[in-house]
Design an enzyme around this catalytic site. Structure first.
Site, PDB file in Angstrom:
ATOM      1  N   ASN A  11      19.237  -4.608   4.705  1.00 40.19           N
ATOM      2  CA  ASN A  11      18.696  -5.799   4.581  1.00 40.19           C
ATOM      3  C   ASN A  11      17.541  -5.660   3.362  1.00 40.19           C
ATOM      4  O   ASN A  11      16.689  -4.830   3.319  1.00 40.19           O
ATOM      5  CB  ASN A  11      17.714  -5.839   5.475  1.00 40.19           C
ATOM      6  CG  ASN A  11      16.850  -7.133   5.626  1.00 40.19           C
ATOM      7  OD1 ASN A  11      16.892  -8.247   4.757  1.00 40.19           O
ATOM      8  ND2 ASN A  11      16.016  -7.479   6.573  1.00 40.19           N
ATOM      9  N   LYS A  13      16.099  -7.846   1.683  1.00 39.49           N
ATOM     10  CA  LYS A  13      14.734  -8.832   1.611  1.00 39.49           C
ATOM     11  C   LYS A  13      14.355  -9.361   0.299  1.00 39.49           C
ATOM     12  O   LYS A  13      15.684  -9.773  -0.195  1.00 39.49           O
ATOM     13  CB  LYS A  13      13.458  -8.131   2.158  1.00 39.49           C
ATOM     14  CG  LYS A  13      13.732  -7.152   3.437  1.00 39.49           C
ATOM     15  CD  LYS A  13      12.409  -6.806   4.141  1.00 39.49           C
ATOM     16  CE  LYS A  13      12.936  -5.885   5.429  1.00 39.49           C
ATOM     17  NZ  LYS A  13      11.786  -5.330   5.977  1.00 39.49           N
ATOM     18  N   HIS A 100      14.354 -12.712  11.877  1.00 39.00           N
ATOM     19  CA  HIS A 100      13.653 -11.287  11.545  1.00 39.00           C
ATOM     20  C   HIS A 100      12.110 -11.506  11.726  1.00 39.00           C
ATOM     21  O   HIS A 100      11.632 -12.830  11.619  1.00 39.00           O
ATOM     22  CB  HIS A 100      13.915 -11.085  10.089  1.00 39.00           C
ATOM     23  CG  HIS A 100      13.537  -9.669   9.654  1.00 39.00           C
ATOM     24  ND1 HIS A 100      12.031  -9.450   9.549  1.00 39.00           N
ATOM     25  CD2 HIS A 100      14.311  -8.624   9.424  1.00 39.00           C
ATOM     26  CE1 HIS A 100      12.161  -8.162   9.046  1.00 39.00           C
ATOM     27  NE2 HIS A 100      13.223  -7.659   9.055  1.00 39.00           N
ATOM     28  N   GLU A 179      13.887  -4.512  16.329  1.00 36.39           N
ATOM     29  CA  GLU A 179      12.991  -4.188  15.271  1.00 36.39           C
ATOM     30  C   GLU A 179      11.589  -4.134  15.565  1.00 36.39           C
ATOM     31  O   GLU A 179      11.257  -5.160  15.478  1.00 36.39           O
ATOM     32  CB  GLU A 179      13.395  -5.039  14.101  1.00 36.39           C
ATOM     33  CG  GLU A 179      14.877  -4.837  13.665  1.00 36.39           C
ATOM     34  CD  GLU A 179      14.815  -5.056  12.079  1.00 36.39           C
ATOM     35  OE1 GLU A 179      15.392  -4.350  11.526  1.00 36.39           O
ATOM     36  OE2 GLU A 179      14.480  -6.251  11.669  1.00 36.39           O
ATOM     37  N   GLY A 185       8.853  -1.072   7.998  1.00 36.83           N
ATOM     38  CA  GLY A 185       8.262  -0.560   6.729  1.00 36.83           C
ATOM     39  C   GLY A 185       6.773   0.220   6.827  1.00 36.83           C
ATOM     40  O   GLY A 185       6.187   0.423   5.996  1.00 36.83           O
ATOM     41  N   SER A 217      12.002   1.450   9.834  1.00 35.85           N
ATOM     42  CA  SER A 217      11.754   2.779   9.189  1.00 35.85           C
ATOM     43  C   SER A 217      12.881   3.654   9.469  1.00 35.85           C
ATOM     44  O   SER A 217      12.393   5.014   9.770  1.00 35.85           O
ATOM     45  CB  SER A 217      10.402   3.235   9.597  1.00 35.85           C
ATOM     46  OG  SER A 217       9.317   2.423   9.043  1.00 35.85           O
ATOM     47  N   GLY A 244      15.830  -1.389   6.239  1.00 34.40           N
ATOM     48  CA  GLY A 244      15.376  -2.152   5.091  1.00 34.40           C
ATOM     49  C   GLY A 244      14.972  -1.229   3.768  1.00 34.40           C
ATOM     50  O   GLY A 244      16.012  -1.111   2.957  1.00 34.40           O
ATOM     51  N   GLY A 245      13.720  -0.633   3.851  1.00 30.24           N
ATOM     52  CA  GLY A 245      13.275  -0.142   2.549  1.00 30.24           C
ATOM     53  C   GLY A 245      14.221   1.071   1.957  1.00 30.24           C
ATOM     54  O   GLY A 245      14.859   1.242   0.874  1.00 30.24           O
TER      55      GLY A 245
HETATM   56  P1  PGA Z   1      12.535  -1.012   7.086  1.00 30.86           P
HETATM   57  O1  PGA Z   1      12.875  -2.484   7.393  1.00 30.86           O
HETATM   58  O2  PGA Z   1      13.662  -0.305   7.363  1.00 30.86           O
HETATM   59  O3  PGA Z   1      12.023  -1.244   5.636  1.00 30.86           O
HETATM   60  O4  PGA Z   1      11.233  -0.641   7.994  1.00 30.86           O
HETATM   61  C1  PGA Z   1      13.579  -2.952   8.543  1.00 30.86           C
HETATM   62  C2  PGA Z   1      14.047  -4.305   8.399  1.00 30.86           C
HETATM   63  O5  PGA Z   1      12.976  -5.178   8.293  1.00 30.86           O
HETATM   64  O6  PGA Z   1      15.144  -4.894   8.728  1.00 30.86           O
END
Ligand code: PGA
Length: 263
Positions: A11, A13, A100, A179, A185, A217, A244-245
């Site tokens: 993702n 974003k 989300h 999530e 994050g 994360s 995500g990140g």
């Molecule tokens: P993250 O985000 O891996 O950066 O924590 C996950 C998400 O929001 O899908």
């Protein structure tokens, strides 16, 4: 039991302009080992979705990477300025993420609205990926369960308003991603045990053995612990990850995919 083929969703974003998303998709495709077995789905921004999808089809078709939209409109096709209806994603994205926590928090999306979007996705013939998550860091599953179950109930009621019942959602390949808001994050993921308990709770509430992902994360170390098959009971298994990140760096994302497929 089905063959273990984890679903790994990237993702992105609103982190990158479309041109950089295309370049990143290319780097990811060339960083993956030829023998990896995961199903990979990339969710670029709406502006990058078409170009990323066509790059993956044109130059990396053998990898079978599909794309997802990060969201869709609750509206149908028609006079809705600025909206992007699910029906317009057909032929481009295979899946659509809905609910989300960033959209719930920043855009005030309610469970019912998320459910109506789920219905739009299914009516368009696409696969919905429904995100649910609690803000209860340190809570145990008994405290989390009512919160998550009510998110599911609200969403399924919203879908039913548009004539889409639970069995139709399941037939469309509904995937639920757990999530936790506190893990997104933050650099502090949930434990695999917490996520597995939630997976069981969600399957019980939904009444189906559907795929459940974990997101929040995730890194390569976490990837193997979330997806390790033993000693989790079948109903506690996690079928994949929403990243995500860590999906914004091709090498890191490829290492998550490798860890996931070896778990
Ligand atoms: P993250 O985000 O891996 O950066 O924590 C996950 C998400 O929001 O899908």
């Amino acid at each position: 039991m089905k063959a273990h083929r984890p679903l790994i969703v990237a993702n992105w974003k609103a982190n990158l302009p479309a041109g950089e998303e295309v370049a990143l998709a290319g780097r990811i495709a060339t960083s993956l080992p030829a023998d990896q077995r995961a199903e990979i789905v990339i969710a670029p921004s709406s502006l990058g979705l078409v170009s990323v999808t066509s790059l993956l089809r044109r130059e990396h078709a053998t990898l079978g990477i599909s794309t997802a939209a990060q969201d869709c409109s609750v509206e149908e096709v028609g006079a809705h300025t600025g909206e992007e209806p699910a029906a317009h994603l057909v032929g481009i994205a295979a899946s659509v993420i809905v609910g989300h926590s960033e959209r719930r928090r920043e855009r005030g999306e309610s469970d019912a609205l998320v459910g109506r979007k789920l219905a739009r996705v299914v009516l368009a013939g696409l696969r919905p990926i429904l995100c649910v998550g609690d803000d209860l860091r340190g809570a145990d599953t008994r405290e989390r369960a009512p919160y998550l179950v009510s998110q599911w109930r609200g969403a399924s009621a919203g879908a039913a308003e548009l004539g889409v019942d639970v069995s139709t959602l399941l037939a469309a390949g509904l995937v639920v991603a757990y999530e936790p808001i506190w893990a997104i994050g933050s650099g502090v993921p949930a434990t695999a045990q917490e996520a597995r308990h939630v997976a069981r709770t969600l399957r019980e509430a939904i009444g189906a053995d559907l795929p459940v992902l974990y997101g929040g994360s995730v890194d390569a170390v976490g990837a193997s612990s979330f997806l390790a098959r033993e000693p989790a009971a079948h109903e506690e298994r996690l079928d994949g990850l929403l990243v995500g990140g860590a999906s914004l760096d091709a090498t890191t994302f490829a290492s998550i995919v490798v860890a996931a497929t070896r778990a």
